[in-house]
Enzyme design. Structure first.
Site, PDB file in Angstrom:
ATOM      1  N   LYS A  79     -11.129 -33.663  31.532  1.00  0.00           N
ATOM      2  CA  LYS A  79     -10.957 -33.946  30.138  1.00  0.00           C
ATOM      3  C   LYS A  79      -9.611 -34.418  29.578  1.00  0.00           C
ATOM      4  CE  LYS A  79     -10.633 -32.198  26.190  1.00  0.00           C
ATOM      5  NZ  LYS A  79      -9.900 -33.324  25.534  1.00  0.00           N
ATOM      6  N   GLU A 108       0.320 -24.622  32.284  1.00  0.00           N
ATOM      7  CA  GLU A 108       1.251 -24.961  31.776  1.00  0.00           C
ATOM      8  C   GLU A 108       1.495 -25.365  30.558  1.00  0.00           C
ATOM      9  OE1 GLU A 108       4.558 -26.794  31.348  1.00  0.00           O
ATOM     10  OE2 GLU A 108       3.818 -28.404  32.199  1.00  0.00           O
ATOM     11  N   CYS A 153       7.221 -31.495  27.832  1.00  0.00           N
ATOM     12  CA  CYS A 153       7.446 -29.793  27.699  1.00  0.00           C
ATOM     13  C   CYS A 153       8.522 -29.321  28.166  1.00  0.00           C
ATOM     14  CB  CYS A 153       6.260 -29.357  28.458  1.00  0.00           C
ATOM     15  SG  CYS A 153       6.339 -29.675  30.220  1.00  0.00           S
ATOM     16  N   GLU A 190       8.481 -24.581  18.917  1.00  0.00           N
ATOM     17  CA  GLU A 190       8.421 -25.850  19.781  1.00  0.00           C
ATOM     18  C   GLU A 190       8.148 -26.978  18.534  1.00  0.00           C
ATOM     19  OE1 GLU A 190       6.445 -27.718  23.780  1.00  0.00           O
ATOM     20  OE2 GLU A 190       5.003 -26.926  22.274  1.00  0.00           O
TER      21      GLU A 190
HETATM   22  N1  LIG Z   1       2.757 -29.986  27.650  1.00  0.00           N
HETATM   23  C1  LIG Z   1       3.085 -29.525  26.520  1.00  0.00           C
HETATM   24  O1  LIG Z   1       3.837 -28.602  26.293  1.00  0.00           O
HETATM   25  C2  LIG Z   1       2.423 -30.080  25.103  1.00  0.00           C
HETATM   26  C3  LIG Z   1       2.547 -29.687  23.684  1.00  0.00           C
HETATM   27  N2  LIG Z   1       1.641 -30.165  22.806  1.00  0.00           N
HETATM   28  C4  LIG Z   1       1.992 -29.396  21.527  1.00  0.00           C
HETATM   29  O2  LIG Z   1       0.862 -29.139  21.259  1.00  0.00           O
HETATM   30  C5  LIG Z   1       0.817 -29.546  19.653  1.00  0.00           C
HETATM   31  C6  LIG Z   1      -0.644 -30.075  19.269  1.00  0.00           C
HETATM   32  O3  LIG Z   1      -1.003 -30.957  20.167  1.00  0.00           O
HETATM   33  P1  LIG Z   1      -2.646 -31.169  20.803  1.00  0.00           P
HETATM   34  O4  LIG Z   1      -2.572 -32.492  21.556  1.00  0.00           O
HETATM   35  O5  LIG Z   1      -3.418 -30.774  19.743  1.00  0.00           O
HETATM   36  O6  LIG Z   1      -2.228 -30.362  22.209  1.00  0.00           O
HETATM   37  P2  LIG Z   1      -3.466 -29.081  22.670  1.00  0.00           P
HETATM   38  O7  LIG Z   1      -2.698 -28.251  23.658  1.00  0.00           O
HETATM   39  O8  LIG Z   1      -4.411 -28.899  21.706  1.00  0.00           O
HETATM   40  O9  LIG Z   1      -4.174 -30.427  23.667  1.00  0.00           O
HETATM   41  C7  LIG Z   1      -4.126 -30.568  24.796  1.00  0.00           C
HETATM   42  C8  LIG Z   1      -5.601 -30.713  25.726  1.00  0.00           C
HETATM   43  O10 LIG Z   1      -6.534 -29.534  25.282  1.00  0.00           O
HETATM   44  C9  LIG Z   1      -7.589 -30.103  24.750  1.00  0.00           C
HETATM   45  N3  LIG Z   1      -8.131 -28.703  23.833  1.00  0.00           N
HETATM   46  C10 LIG Z   1      -7.481 -28.395  22.589  1.00  0.00           C
HETATM   47  N4  LIG Z   1      -8.211 -27.266  22.187  1.00  0.00           N
HETATM   48  C11 LIG Z   1      -8.914 -26.914  23.143  1.00  0.00           C
HETATM   49  C12 LIG Z   1      -9.982 -25.875  23.400  1.00  0.00           C
HETATM   50  N5  LIG Z   1     -10.166 -24.956  22.367  1.00  0.00           N
HETATM   51  N6  LIG Z   1     -10.676 -25.804  24.592  1.00  0.00           N
HETATM   52  C13 LIG Z   1     -10.514 -26.777  25.197  1.00  0.00           C
HETATM   53  N7  LIG Z   1      -9.835 -27.452  25.302  1.00  0.00           N
HETATM   54  C14 LIG Z   1      -8.881 -27.877  24.161  1.00  0.00           C
HETATM   55  C15 LIG Z   1      -7.143 -31.330  23.844  1.00  0.00           C
HETATM   56  O11 LIG Z   1      -8.373 -31.927  23.731  1.00  0.00           O
HETATM   57  C16 LIG Z   1      -6.430 -31.739  24.857  1.00  0.00           C
HETATM   58  O12 LIG Z   1      -6.956 -32.366  25.775  1.00  0.00           O
HETATM   59  C17 LIG Z   1       1.491 -30.744  19.805  1.00  0.00           C
HETATM   60  O13 LIG Z   1       2.012 -30.964  18.519  1.00  0.00           O
HETATM   61  C18 LIG Z   1       2.692 -30.405  20.394  1.00  0.00           C
HETATM   62  O14 LIG Z   1       3.819 -29.898  20.073  1.00  0.00           O
HETATM   63  C19 LIG Z   1       1.029 -31.197  23.011  1.00  0.00           C
HETATM   64  C20 LIG Z   1       0.966 -31.811  24.157  1.00  0.00           C
HETATM   65  C21 LIG Z   1       1.616 -31.216  25.437  1.00  0.00           C
HETATM   66  O1  LIG Z   2       5.418 -32.700  36.602  1.00  0.00           O
HETATM   67  C1  LIG Z   2       6.272 -33.480  35.899  1.00  0.00           C
HETATM   68  O2  LIG Z   2       6.995 -34.268  36.275  1.00  0.00           O
HETATM   69  C2  LIG Z   2       6.264 -33.253  34.399  1.00  0.00           C
HETATM   70  C3  LIG Z   2       5.600 -32.298  33.871  1.00  0.00           C
HETATM   71  C4  LIG Z   2       5.619 -32.217  32.212  1.00  0.00           C
HETATM   72  C5  LIG Z   2       4.945 -31.599  31.657  1.00  0.00           C
HETATM   73  O3  LIG Z   2       3.939 -30.519  32.264  1.00  0.00           O
HETATM   74  C6  LIG Z   2       4.813 -31.571  30.072  1.00  0.00           C
HETATM   75  O4  LIG Z   2       5.430 -32.295  29.516  1.00  0.00           O
HETATM   76  O5  LIG Z   2       3.771 -30.961  29.828  1.00  0.00           O
END
Ligand SMILES: NC(=O)C1=CN([C@@H]2O[C@H](COP(=O)(O)OP(=O)(O)OC[C@H]3O[C@@H](n4cnc5c(N)ncnc54)[C@H](O)[C@@H]3O)[C@@H](O)[C@H]2O)C=CC1
Ligand SMILES: O=C(O)/C=C/C=C(\O)C(=O)O
Length: 492
Positions: free
Chosen positions: A184, A260, A294, A396
């Site tokens: 997904k 992660e 991240c 964050e």
């Molecule tokens: N890698 C990272 O650390 C990331 C951090 N973020 C942070 O998260 C904040 C929110 O962004 P979102 O896109 O809403 O991140 P999110 O963590 O909510 O979404 C990531 C994925 O999880 C899914 N998801 C969300 N809630 C879920 C649930 N209850 N059960 C199953 N799947 C679920 C979403 O549809 C998407 O595919 C951003 O403002 C940002 O600060 C966002 C993306 C990546």
């Molecule tokens: O695997 C990488 O090179 C990068 C990873 C980055 C993330 O996991 C993220 O931004 O959430």
């Protein structure tokens, strides 16, 4: 300008049991550069997710489960070939969904999408298993050896910041280890995952091995997947709070979890650093992908003798960043992923100012006087002057922003860097080798870089401590998560 984007103006469908499946519930896929609609996306309902899980289970017990690992690996190489053959389409789709720069999509996101398949396809051939000779009272002994089996049906839930890269970072080892998958992608970035389904189909990956469901989290495809009793494991990258929600959803089925999650990564810059390298590397670590990685650095600790000089040099770097149209080869930084995310980032700018921060540069929304004013842009931003408990120093943000604090001693810098609920990554800049080792080893993180940032060797352990995650990905760590060893004990 995005006329080359595959499926522009059309509908992106789910991929279940080897077929592309429509839905009567559609949501809009928006381009964050100008707010325009790229295409619509078929949201998977509970029945579609159920069909995907059942197809994955059938494939696990069918052709895929019986397939020799060497043949599986050839197929995964064909998938990598398929991504490379449609490279420009993948680049265009990723850029349209995220607004990321042409340079980044071409040099990082899409090449890593293909590389993830190649590396895990090759690694599975040399996956080792344990073997022990056990003494017994009769002197004849016993032989123990473990055989690796797939975990089963794996749900892969991916975020929007590096859509293809992070999806395939999980998908490739899961498939290499013989699992079947329901992926997904984020609702913000459905395009490259859909192209990947087309590539899988063309490569001859058997029906049900890879399934794709589009939708949101709560009360949508994400929740339907994580609560489904037929799913054996969930692998997720995204926000820590979402990780907690998924953990609760997965608890009933005691599903295996790999997470992660978020970060509030520190950069420590000692006065004995190579100054230019530290400034260039830190600028990259703060502003790459608009700070939406991240691993990006959001807290900087700079030793007092070089504090003013460093702040001025980083300011110059931030002000030189070319913000604009992603298709322009001179663009360094595009918009944030969405208006919703921009509102969040801008609210952190406001809270920093309200708490008394000094705005070194940025802190606002750029005005272009054209269609980009409908996009989700923010300025590269640097703050100083806040105490360590300020929100922007603790939480964050996930945007092109950092706060810089001076420090005097090594111990102070380590204490401030570790004073966080997160523990994903950190960077240390120093030319003193013993100090580099000493400091890096004291940092409470999963990944510590010294005199570099985001230098990736895909075999190394990757993940975080505290709120930043559960488990490690990369190399054998990924393969171990996606494998279930069975120990066989033979009395000799
Ligand atoms: N890698 C990272 O650390 C990331 C951090 N973020 C942070 O998260 C904040 C929110 O962004 P979102 O896109 O809403 O991140 P999110 O963590 O909510 O979404 C990531 C994925 O999880 C899914 N998801 C969300 N809630 C879920 C649930 N209850 N059960 C199953 N799947 C679920 C979403 O549809 C998407 O595919 C951003 O403002 C940002 O600060 C966002 C993306 C990546
Ligand atoms: O695997 C990488 O090179 C990068 C990873 C980055 C993330 O996991 C993220 O931004 O959430």
């Amino acid at each position: 300008m995005y006329e080359k984007v595959p499926h522009a103006g059309g509908v992106l469908r789910n991929y279940v049991a080897g077929e592309f499946v429509a839905s009567n519930r559609l949501f809009a896929n928006i381009n964050p550069v100008d707010g325009s609609e790229i295409n619509r996306v078929a949201e998977a309902d509970a029945a579609t997710v159920d069909a995907a899980v059942k197809a994955a289970r059938r494939a696990l017990h069918g052709d895929w489960g019986q397939m020799a690992p060497a043949v599986r690996c050839q197929l995964l190489h064909r998938v990598a070939d398929g991504i490379e053959a449609r490279f420009e389409e993948f680049v265009a789709a990723e850029m349209a969904d995220t607004g990321k720069s042409f340079h980044q999509a071409r040099s990082i996101d899409i090449p890593r999408g293909a590389a993830n398949f190649r590396i895990f396809a090759d690694m599975i051939k040399s996956q080792s298993s344990e073997c022990f000779q056990t003494p017994t009272d009769d002197g004849r002994g016993a032989l123990n050896y473990a055989v690796n089996k797939p975990l089963g049906v794996v749900a892969v839930i991916a975020p929007w910041n590096l859509p293809l890269l992070l999806l395939t970072w999980k998908l490739a080892p899961a498939l290499a280890a013989g699992n079947t998958v329901i992926a997904k992608p984020s609702e913000e970035t459905p395009a490259t995952a859909t192209l990947l389904a087309e590539v899988m189909h063309a490569a001859g990956v058997p029906a049900g091995v890879f399934n794709l469901v589009h939708g949101f989290g709560p009360n949508s495809a994400g929740e339907f997947l994580t609560t489904h009793p037929g799913v054996d494991a969930v692998t997720f990258t995204g926000e820590s709070k979402t990780g907690s929600a998924i953990m609760r959803a997965a608890a009933d089925g005691v599903k295996a979890l790999s997470f992660e999650l978020g970060g509030k990564n520190a950069g420590i810059i000692f006065d004995d650093c190579d100054f230019d390298e530290a400034v260039n590397g830190t600028a990259r670590s703060v502003f790459t992908n608009g700070g939406q990685v991240c691993l990006c650095t959001e807290r900087l600790y700079v030793q007092r003798p070089i504090f003013d000089k460093f702040v001025a040099a980083l300011k110059a770097k931030a002000q030189a960043i070319n913000i604009g149209w992603p298709l322009d080869e001179n663009t360094d930084m595009g918009p944030l992923i969405s208006h919703k995310h921009r509102d969040k980032v801008v609210s952190y700018f406001a809270s920093a100012k309200a708490e008394g921060a000094t705005v070194v540069t940025g802190g606002g929304v750029p005005v272009f006087g054209d269609a980009r004013d409908n996009g989700a842009f923010v300025e590269p931003t640097i703050f100083t002057g806040l105490p360590e408990h300020a929100r922007i120093v603790k939480e964050e943000v996930f945007g092109p922003v950092c706060h810089i604090t001076p420090f005097d001693t090594e111990a102070q810098a380590v204490a401030m860097a570790n004073d966080s609920h997160y523990g994903l990554a950190a960077t240390v800049w120093t030319t003193n080798l013993p100090r580099a080792h000493r400091v890096a080893q004291q940092l409470e993180v999963g990944i510590a870089w010294v005199n570099t940032w985001y230098l990736r060797d895909l075999r190394t352990p990757f993940g975080g401590v505290k709120l930043s995650g559960v488990g490690r990905e990369g190399g054998v760590h990924s393969l171990n998560f996606y494998s279930e060893p069975t120990n066989i004990c033979i009395k000799l």
